[in-house]
Design a protein around this motif. Sequence first.
Motif, PDB file in Angstrom:
ATOM      1  N   UNK A  32      10.235 -46.828   3.143  1.00  0.00           N
ATOM      2  CA  UNK A  32      10.140 -46.127   1.855  1.00  0.00           C
ATOM      3  C   UNK A  32      11.089 -44.954   1.732  1.00  0.00           C
ATOM      4  N   UNK A  33      11.711 -44.549   2.829  1.00  0.00           N
ATOM      5  CA  UNK A  33      12.705 -43.492   2.744  1.00  0.00           C
ATOM      6  C   UNK A  33      12.283 -42.204   3.406  1.00  0.00           C
ATOM      7  N   UNK A  34      13.273 -41.348   3.580  1.00  0.00           N
ATOM      8  CA  UNK A  34      13.045 -40.076   4.266  1.00  0.00           C
ATOM      9  C   UNK A  34      13.991 -39.006   3.753  1.00  0.00           C
ATOM     10  N   UNK A  36      25.931 -37.404  -3.988  1.00  0.00           N
ATOM     11  CA  UNK A  36      27.288 -37.801  -3.615  1.00  0.00           C
ATOM     12  C   UNK A  36      27.238 -38.716  -2.403  1.00  0.00           C
ATOM     13  N   UNK A  37      28.238 -39.587  -2.229  1.00  0.00           N
ATOM     14  CA  UNK A  37      28.243 -40.486  -1.069  1.00  0.00           C
ATOM     15  C   UNK A  37      28.059 -39.722   0.232  1.00  0.00           C
ATOM     16  N   UNK A  38      27.078 -40.137   1.011  1.00  0.00           N
ATOM     17  CA  UNK A  38      26.791 -39.499   2.282  1.00  0.00           C
ATOM     18  C   UNK A  38      25.901 -38.279   2.181  1.00  0.00           C
ATOM     19  N   UNK A  39      25.618 -37.811   0.964  1.00  0.00           N
ATOM     20  CA  UNK A  39      24.788 -36.614   0.791  1.00  0.00           C
ATOM     21  C   UNK A  39      23.323 -37.002   0.674  1.00  0.00           C
ATOM     22  N   UNK A  40      22.456 -36.085   1.083  1.00  0.00           N
ATOM     23  CA  UNK A  40      21.019 -36.361   1.060  1.00  0.00           C
ATOM     24  C   UNK A  40      20.348 -35.854  -0.204  1.00  0.00           C
ATOM     25  N   UNK A  41      20.979 -34.890  -0.896  1.00  0.00           N
ATOM     26  CA  UNK A  41      20.346 -34.290  -2.070  1.00  0.00           C
ATOM     27  C   UNK A  41      21.281 -34.418  -3.268  1.00  0.00           C
ATOM     28  N   UNK A  43      19.794 -38.487   9.581  1.00  0.00           N
ATOM     29  CA  UNK A  43      18.677 -39.379   9.292  1.00  0.00           C
ATOM     30  C   UNK A  43      17.534 -39.173  10.284  1.00  0.00           C
ATOM     31  N   UNK A  44      17.882 -38.966  11.559  1.00  0.00           N
ATOM     32  CA  UNK A  44      16.845 -38.784  12.579  1.00  0.00           C
ATOM     33  C   UNK A  44      16.032 -37.523  12.314  1.00  0.00           C
ATOM     34  N   UNK A  45      16.722 -36.438  11.950  1.00  0.00           N
ATOM     35  CA  UNK A  45      16.002 -35.203  11.629  1.00  0.00           C
ATOM     36  C   UNK A  45      15.083 -35.407  10.435  1.00  0.00           C
ATOM     37  N   UNK A  46      15.581 -36.115   9.415  1.00  0.00           N
ATOM     38  CA  UNK A  46      14.768 -36.353   8.220  1.00  0.00           C
ATOM     39  C   UNK A  46      13.576 -37.245   8.540  1.00  0.00           C
ATOM     40  N   UNK A  47      13.774 -38.228   9.400  1.00  0.00           N
ATOM     41  CA  UNK A  47      12.678 -39.116   9.801  1.00  0.00           C
ATOM     42  C   UNK A  47      11.585 -38.313  10.505  1.00  0.00           C
ATOM     43  N   UNK A  54      16.659 -43.753  -8.243  1.00  0.00           N
ATOM     44  CA  UNK A  54      15.860 -44.762  -8.928  1.00  0.00           C
ATOM     45  C   UNK A  54      14.959 -45.510  -7.947  1.00  0.00           C
ATOM     46  N   UNK A  55      13.838 -45.947  -8.450  1.00  0.00           N
ATOM     47  CA  UNK A  55      12.856 -46.615  -7.611  1.00  0.00           C
ATOM     48  C   UNK A  55      11.758 -45.652  -7.231  1.00  0.00           C
ATOM     49  N   UNK A  56      10.874 -46.109  -6.375  1.00  0.00           N
ATOM     50  CA  UNK A  56       9.736 -45.267  -5.998  1.00  0.00           C
ATOM     51  C   UNK A  56       9.755 -44.904  -4.526  1.00  0.00           C
ATOM     52  N   UNK A  57      10.932 -44.904  -3.925  1.00  0.00           N
ATOM     53  CA  UNK A  57      11.029 -44.453  -2.545  1.00  0.00           C
ATOM     54  C   UNK A  57      10.708 -42.970  -2.421  1.00  0.00           C
ATOM     55  N   UNK A  58      10.608 -42.536  -1.211  1.00  0.00           N
ATOM     56  CA  UNK A  58      10.219 -41.157  -0.904  1.00  0.00           C
ATOM     57  C   UNK A  58      11.304 -40.167  -1.315  1.00  0.00           C
ATOM     58  N   UNK A  59      10.895 -39.025  -1.817  1.00  0.00           N
ATOM     59  CA  UNK A  59      11.796 -37.907  -2.088  1.00  0.00           C
ATOM     60  C   UNK A  59      11.432 -36.758  -1.155  1.00  0.00           C
ATOM     61  N   UNK A  60      12.396 -36.280  -0.402  1.00  0.00           N
ATOM     62  CA  UNK A  60      12.141 -35.167   0.518  1.00  0.00           C
ATOM     63  C   UNK A  60      11.960 -33.877  -0.264  1.00  0.00           C
ATOM     64  N   UNK A  61      11.316 -32.870   0.324  1.00  0.00           N
ATOM     65  CA  UNK A  61      11.199 -31.575  -0.356  1.00  0.00           C
ATOM     66  C   UNK A  61      12.557 -31.006  -0.755  1.00  0.00           C
ATOM     67  N   UNK A  62      13.584 -31.204   0.084  1.00  0.00           N
ATOM     68  CA  UNK A  62      14.915 -30.700  -0.262  1.00  0.00           C
ATOM     69  C   UNK A  62      15.466 -31.414  -1.488  1.00  0.00           C
ATOM     70  N   UNK A  63      15.227 -32.713  -1.593  1.00  0.00           N
ATOM     71  CA  UNK A  63      15.683 -33.463  -2.761  1.00  0.00           C
ATOM     72  C   UNK A  63      14.964 -32.987  -4.017  1.00  0.00           C
ATOM     73  N   UNK A  64      13.654 -32.826  -3.916  1.00  0.00           N
ATOM     74  CA  UNK A  64      12.867 -32.356  -5.056  1.00  0.00           C
ATOM     75  C   UNK A  64      13.330 -30.963  -5.471  1.00  0.00           C
ATOM     76  N   UNK A  65      13.591 -30.114  -4.501  1.00  0.00           N
ATOM     77  CA  UNK A  65      14.070 -28.767  -4.801  1.00  0.00           C
ATOM     78  C   UNK A  65      15.394 -28.821  -5.559  1.00  0.00           C
TER      79      UNK A  65
END
Length: 939
Positions: A937-939, A232-237, A886-890, A134-145
């Motif tokens: 905005x997120x990563x 899930x808690x701690x998960x990125x996607x 997080x560093x890799x995603x940034x 929720x919200x308008x933060x950034x969605x990574x390509x992996x999240x969108x996938x």
Amino acid sequence: MTDIAPTPVFDYFSQVDLPTPTLSDDEVQRLFADTFGGEIDVQALGSQQDQNFRVFARGSAEPLGVLKLSNPVFSEAEIEMQDAAAARVAERSPQVRIPRIVVGPRGAMSTWWESSQGRIHARVIENIAGRTLMGSGYLSPATVENMGALSAAVSLSLADFTHPASVRVLQWDLRHAERVIDTLLPLEPDAGVRAIVQRAADAARAALAPVRDRLPVQAGHFDVTDDNVLCAPGAAVPDAVIDFGDVCASWRVGEIAVTVSSVLHHDDATPETAFPAIRAFDQVRDLTDDELTALWPLVILRGAVLVLSGRAQVRLDDENEYASVALDREFRILEQAASVPIPVITAATRAALGRSRSEEPAWTGAPVLSLGRHVELDAATESPLNDEGAWLDASTLDDAAMAAIDAGADVVTVPAWRARLTGTTDPLPSTPETVPTDVLVWLAAPADADDALVWTVGAESVTTLPARTRLSARRPLDAHVPPRRTTRALADAWREVAGDPGAVIGVPAAAPTPDDLLDRRHEVLAEVQEHYYAAPPRIERGWREHLVDVDGRVYLDMVNNVASVGHAHPRVVEAGSRQMHLLNTNSRFHYRAITDFADRIAATLPDGFDTVFFVNSGSEATDLAIRLAMAATGRPDIVAMREAYHGWTYASDAVSTSIADNPNALSTRPAWVHTVDAANSYRGKYRGADAVKYAPEAVAVIDELAASGRPPAGMIAETYFGNAGGVALPDGYLTEVYAAIRRHGGLAIADEVQVGYGRLGEWFWGFEQQGAVPDIVAVAKSIGGGHPLGAVITRREVADRYRTQGYFFSSTGGSPVSSAIGMAVLDVIEQEGLQENARVVGGHLKRRLEKLGEKHDLIGTVHGSGLYLGVEFVRDRETLEPATAETAAICDRLLERGVIMQPTGDFQNVLKIKPPLVVTQASVDVFVDALDHVLTTGF
């Protein structure tokens, strides 16, 4: 025979206004206790048309579940259908987490309440752990996938699901979107909003009409959106789907259209951002050609319905914060969905799925210009026009065109569709819209402008085109004029749909060819020879602190200490080129450059450093330094600091203990390597003031080796903890350790490969920061400015002992060209004040990064000095848990925003900030602003 009465279900068009239930917390708690048993605390959750609460046993912080009070207009059959659909998905797609009805002491928590607002259905659904998007933060390509994959899993699971209530008519069912728009649009009081919605909806209707009757229909969730998927808690996607409140039968493609729409309001989102979701859905559901034709019209219609419905709901219920907050997001969805003409985004989507492309429209008329002698200029990334930074000069193209005309050309052109780097006067911050859609034209003499050329140029009142003036011609698509610059994918799609403007004047551009270079690289290079990024840009030009890809996008290079004095520095290029014209040969020949360079590099070091060895790399330099120490002392043992990287040759690898470079580093060291603790005062064994304990412990290791009859030949260490991201050694550390190693007859080796040569700003060499002087210095990277060059500098008596090992030579180390380049690099550093630039710009950069640390908790600290800095990311500033993922995603997100950055350190949680020494304050501000945006905005 008696007819069976149809199941009564909701019909939106019979009740357009759907006020949300607004039961008080007290009433909810009382009714809950009466029907389900137990006292509860409640936490209100948002909903557009229902009323939702997270419920807790009284005094507990652990949720019992989510209490959903359905809008009274929905029948019992519809609610039963929602629960059945959820159960079907949970059964068919066990990899997807799906909430079930909670079973309490009195059975399943699902019943009807007689409330103060009438009869309302209440049920408690499992609280699925995790967070929504929720919200308008950034969605990574992996999240969108993953969103697309979840949408596909739900669609596949419900492919054969049937229920009598599935025929209900919802405002969110895209089969009814046009009717919803027709119903709500006249009620919208804002004329500007009405016009925007009308224009977008009309285009969508027209595009949808030819295929709407052929679209497959099935049951679906039709709300797999950012609000209804959970990570899930701690998960990125995401891996969970909630809220089956919109289940019905509708067009199958509507499932992914709804998911795509929810992506579009997020930070930096564009229609292309949704491609990973569409690809993931297509891999499972195999979108038909008709569905691909319908997809983007449906996304637009979804956006229009969201805008009108949201605004209508707020007018009806101005206290509905959920609906109010969503208004801006919903409007952005519509804007983005309609931002690219439907034929263009559809063509780009087909290309992204690997579907066959149609031929571009051909120009059937005669060319509208009589070209005569025609010259085509190349303004692309690799063109010589762009050498020595000329691409940053707005006049470069015009000058080249005028020169061609002066040489006899009648017409000079620059083609459309090919990257046009020349004339990029403001490269930072960069954007991916770099491919031109227009053809540039210069005429030697005036020319009559017929209707076709006037149309493409867009100058309706012009009848004669002037000479020696730049014209920009584009071919519109219906009412849409293409943007002057667009992305590579959309440029190809625009060309496919609208055709080539160059064809109008008789100079069509060459057809684009697929770029398979990355695949070929993977085929011919060893897998362990990695490259930056999973999907790297193809970089073919560098200039100062800029890197440029083949599509003309300019990146800010914040990681490249190899190109120490900047990419393609003219003095370095000229020195190498001039020497190549003269001589380049084996370094065992007698020529002047090697002697001059050795004198120059020795002069930068303290007295006594009078003998130089030249090699080709940092690995060779540290390897040779170790061999020198062994030869000079006649001993085999070496002491090295843990967590360091010194190279890949046998000896340099043996003393490298960075687990990031080799996970088995410590357990696979040969017996002659002895390690001491990494003297990291931030996250090591001793921190802060206690870091003074590192040196005595290292001295103890050296003393113990000597006492055991194995006095070490030497001790090697980075003089500034470069591999950890620029961590300074504790004050006095090297002074104490060097004294101990010498007390037992050993030699002190300074690895200056990363930090030497003025990068630290305050000091030319890293050991100067420690007030210590080594016996052997190994250096590379910076000294060649990108050319393969390394050096080892020591005293004559140490060097002479190498004769015990035979003789030494490096065929191209210190070759004439290498030496000439090395001297040019030193000239540039000295004469352009690059050490001072490192001090001033690096100081400004560090202050800004430290200020950023006050804003973002993820930043644990900022290491380093000058232009060798490191931002260390931690999940907790007390435990210092590394924020590796997080560093890799940034870094990946920074690449999307045009900044080259990579992680370093044993936990890969530190940004390695070591740009070319010519980097400007304006450029480092671009970097910090980009980093701030990403962290915000997120990563």
